[in-house]
Design an enzyme around this catalytic site. Structure first.
Site, PDB file in Angstrom:
ATOM      1  N   TRP A 152       0.663  -1.311  -0.079  1.00  0.00           N
ATOM      2  CA  TRP A 152       0.048   0.014  -0.027  1.00  0.00           C
ATOM      3  C   TRP A 152       0.820   1.362  -0.072  1.00  0.00           C
ATOM      4  CZ3 TRP A 152      -5.052   1.654   0.228  1.00  0.00           C
ATOM      5  CH2 TRP A 152      -5.281   2.801   0.768  1.00  0.00           C
TER       6      TRP A 152
ATOM      7  N   ASP B 141      -0.585   9.045   0.737  1.00  0.00           N
ATOM      8  CA  ASP B 141       0.026  10.502   0.485  1.00  0.00           C
ATOM      9  C   ASP B 141       1.328  10.580   0.267  1.00  0.00           C
ATOM     10  OD1 ASP B 141      -2.487  10.140   1.778  1.00  0.00           O
ATOM     11  OD2 ASP B 141      -1.949  11.622   3.594  1.00  0.00           O
TER      12      ASP B 141
ATOM     13  N   ASP C  95      -1.558  15.776  10.347  1.00  0.00           N
ATOM     14  CA  ASP C  95      -0.772  16.492   9.081  1.00  0.00           C
ATOM     15  C   ASP C  95      -0.196  17.677   9.404  1.00  0.00           C
ATOM     16  OD1 ASP C  95      -1.937  13.856   8.144  1.00  0.00           O
ATOM     17  OD2 ASP C  95      -3.608  15.125   7.099  1.00  0.00           O
TER      18      ASP C  95
HETATM   19  C1  FRU Z   1      -4.889  11.417   3.844  1.00  0.00           C
HETATM   20  C2  FRU Z   1      -4.552  10.943   5.255  1.00  0.00           C
HETATM   21  C3  FRU Z   1      -4.154  11.884   6.019  1.00  0.00           C
HETATM   22  C4  FRU Z   1      -3.546  10.882   7.198  1.00  0.00           C
HETATM   23  C5  FRU Z   1      -2.997   9.649   6.243  1.00  0.00           C
HETATM   24  C6  FRU Z   1      -2.943   8.364   6.841  1.00  0.00           C
HETATM   25  O1  FRU Z   1      -5.225  10.592   2.760  1.00  0.00           O
HETATM   26  O2  FRU Z   1      -5.963  10.638   5.686  1.00  0.00           O
HETATM   27  O3  FRU Z   1      -4.913  12.755   6.669  1.00  0.00           O
HETATM   28  O4  FRU Z   1      -2.353  11.593   7.707  1.00  0.00           O
HETATM   29  O5  FRU Z   1      -3.942   9.754   5.006  1.00  0.00           O
HETATM   30  O6  FRU Z   1      -2.282   7.440   5.914  1.00  0.00           O
END
Ligand code: FRU
Length: 499
Positions: free
Chosen positions: A40, A43, A170
């Site tokens: 997988w 981001d 984030d």
């Molecule tokens: C966005 C998100 C972020 C989080 C990450 C977890 O796609 O949901 O907010 O940090 O992916 O994988």
């Protein structure tokens, strides 16, 4: 994090190369859009150019092709296009503030020390954590002061969902006149998506300042901004500031958007907003390179069924590197990094093609599942027009990139993309209005299951397709309602980019 992650770089690379060899023979796995070597990816994280080398970290579950146990995967490149896999940079530490996941974040240069700020996840809590790296960005040490921000601001009603999960994540950090500023994505219950602003002198001790921006979950115009904002980022571009957000609602990752405005001393005044790409793209992040270019990578989500994903070797890809500019009205302009041209192979150059109404013009000799197509079209008075890609000889499989000059709609019709279609094929529409006789300029990047399109540098659109036939490789042009004139069509075969 354990040293195990980096103790054997060569061993890791060997394994990654073997895994990538498997991906190359998977007819659906993209070849020049970055994927994890296996399993997988979501981001892009911590994008940074360090001593001339580009580093791409990414949300990664190294164990399965599904979204769980987030780590930071890592790759580097000297040209934004050819990538080398590196060992995992960050992994959860049991019984710590990131025991349940290393979520998204950023990388900054703290006076010569590479420093990551990320979201540590433990149970329902999401906290800001910090790690510092060596000069190669290979070995990362988590701060003993973690979490550097243990909790959201107490006087705010932060969105908390049924499972008790608090949505606060984030971190994105920048420095201005000696002060570090940080924004964190969140939502305020019953109000809307929110970006929270902090400041610090040392990246470890943070003072909450105020919400930088709060959305209105009841507002629908120019688009709905959901109930929570993920992956915020604020950066200067061409005399303004741009705030990136990824719009979220009840476990659904909706689309990435931006707000252009004026930023000064911790205050942001929005002036213009837009959707970046309504298709498979999500959670983009940008960075500024040594040439001063603002470069964006995003995550291209799969649109396969969960059964197909569970048995796949891989899941998720990055977009191409897009260079951002701002136009006068505050809207973003996108152009692919010119370095991508190094992947070009066989080339066809066609000019002055007239495609008559209700006809389809096969492009003989223009075949493939990894192609770049660049065209300039005089749309005349046609109602609908476009390009067909990944077409089987009998047409039973085909994908249509469709433009409707009247409404300005641009979309990708995936109804017939695959005879074994398992996922949702509802098209995502985007708007591209041509003004004052402007010609339609499309650039299409096809990479097996990935399609990324940019229209006249101002509209991005991505979708995923999963043709089942090995001979679904043909291309054609079509028009309806009246003829069109294709002034130029350049097509290149594109080679693989992972080393
Ligand atoms: C966005 C998100 C972020 C989080 C990450 C977890 O796609 O949901 O907010 O940090 O992916 O994988």
């Amino acid at each position: 994090m354990t040293d195990l992650l980096v103790s054997d770089v060569d061993g890791f690379r060997k394994e990654a190369e073997a895994a990538r060899a498997r991906l190359r023979s998977d007819p659906q796995c993209p070849q020049y859009h970055f994927t994890a070597p296996s399993n997988w990816l979501n981001d892009p994280n911590g994008l940074i150019q360090w001593n001339g080398t580009y580093h791409l970290f990414y949300q990664h579950n190294p164990f399965t092709p599904l979204s769980a146990t987030k780590h930071w995967g890592h790759a580097m490149s000297t040209d934004l296009v050819h990538w080398t896999d590196l060992p995992i940079a960050l992994a959860p530490t049991p019984d710590s503030c990131d025991a349940d996941g290393i979520y998204s974040g950023c990388a900054v240069d703290d006076n010569g020390t590479p420093t990551i700020l990320y979201s540590g996840v433990r149970g329902p809590l999401q906290m800001v954590c910090l790690a510092t790296g060596d000069d190669q960005l290979l070995r990362w040490t988590k701060s003993s002061e973690n979490p550097v921000v243990p909790d959201f601001p107490p006087d705010l009603e932060i969105l908390t969902t049924d499972e008790g999960k608090v949505h606060y994540r984030d971190p994105s950090v920048w420095r201005e006149n000696g002060t570090w500023w940080m924004i964190v994505g969140s939502g305020i219950s019953d109000v809307g998506g929110t970006v929270l602003l902090y400041r610090s002198l040392d990246l470890r001790s943070w003072e909450y300042v105020r919400p930088l921006l709060v959305g209105d979950m009841n507002q629908r115009d120019p688009f709905w901004t959901g109930t929570m904002w993920e992956c915020p980022q604020l950066f200067a571009l061409d005399g303004k500031h741009v705030l990136l957000i990824s719009v979220w609602h009840e476990r659904r990752t909706l689309f990435p958007a931006y707000i252009t405005g004026t930023y000064k001393d911790g205050h942001f005044l929005p002036e213009y907003s837009g959707i970046i790409d309504p298709g498979s793209h999500y959670a983009p992040q940008t960075f500024r390179d040594a040439q001063g270019r603002r470069i964006l990578f995003g995550w291209l989500r799969e649109q396969r069924s969960s059964e197909a994903l569970a048995s796949s070797d891989w899941n998720g890809a990055m977009t191409l590197p897009w260079i951002l500019r701002l136009s006068e009205d505050g809207s973003l302009r996108y152009s692919p990094a010119p370095e991508l041209a190094t992947l070009r192979g066989e080339h066809q150059h066609l000019t002055d093609l007239t495609v008559n109404s209700a006809e389809s013009m096969p492009l003989l000799g223009v075949n493939g599942d990894c192609l770049e197509l660049q065209t300039t079209i005089d749309t005349g008075t046609a109602d609908t027009l476009g390009m067909v890609i990944r077409r089987s000889p009998d047409g039973s499989e085909q994908t249509r990139i469709v433009y409707e000059p009247g409404s300005g709609k641009l979309y990708i019709d995936r109804e017939r993309s695959s005879l074994k279609q398992q996922g949702d094929v509802t098209p995502h529409h985007t708007k591209l209005e041509l003004v004052n006789g402007e010609l339609l300029r499309l650039r299409v990047f096809l990479d097996r299951s990935v399609i990324e399109v940019v229209g006249n540098d101002r509209t991005l659109l991505s979708e995923r397709i999963y043709p089942s036939r090995t001979d679904s490789l043909g291309t054609s042009l079509f028009a309806a309602g009246n003829s069109i004139k294709v002034e130029v069509l350049d097509v290149w075969e594109i080679g693989p980019s992972i080393t």
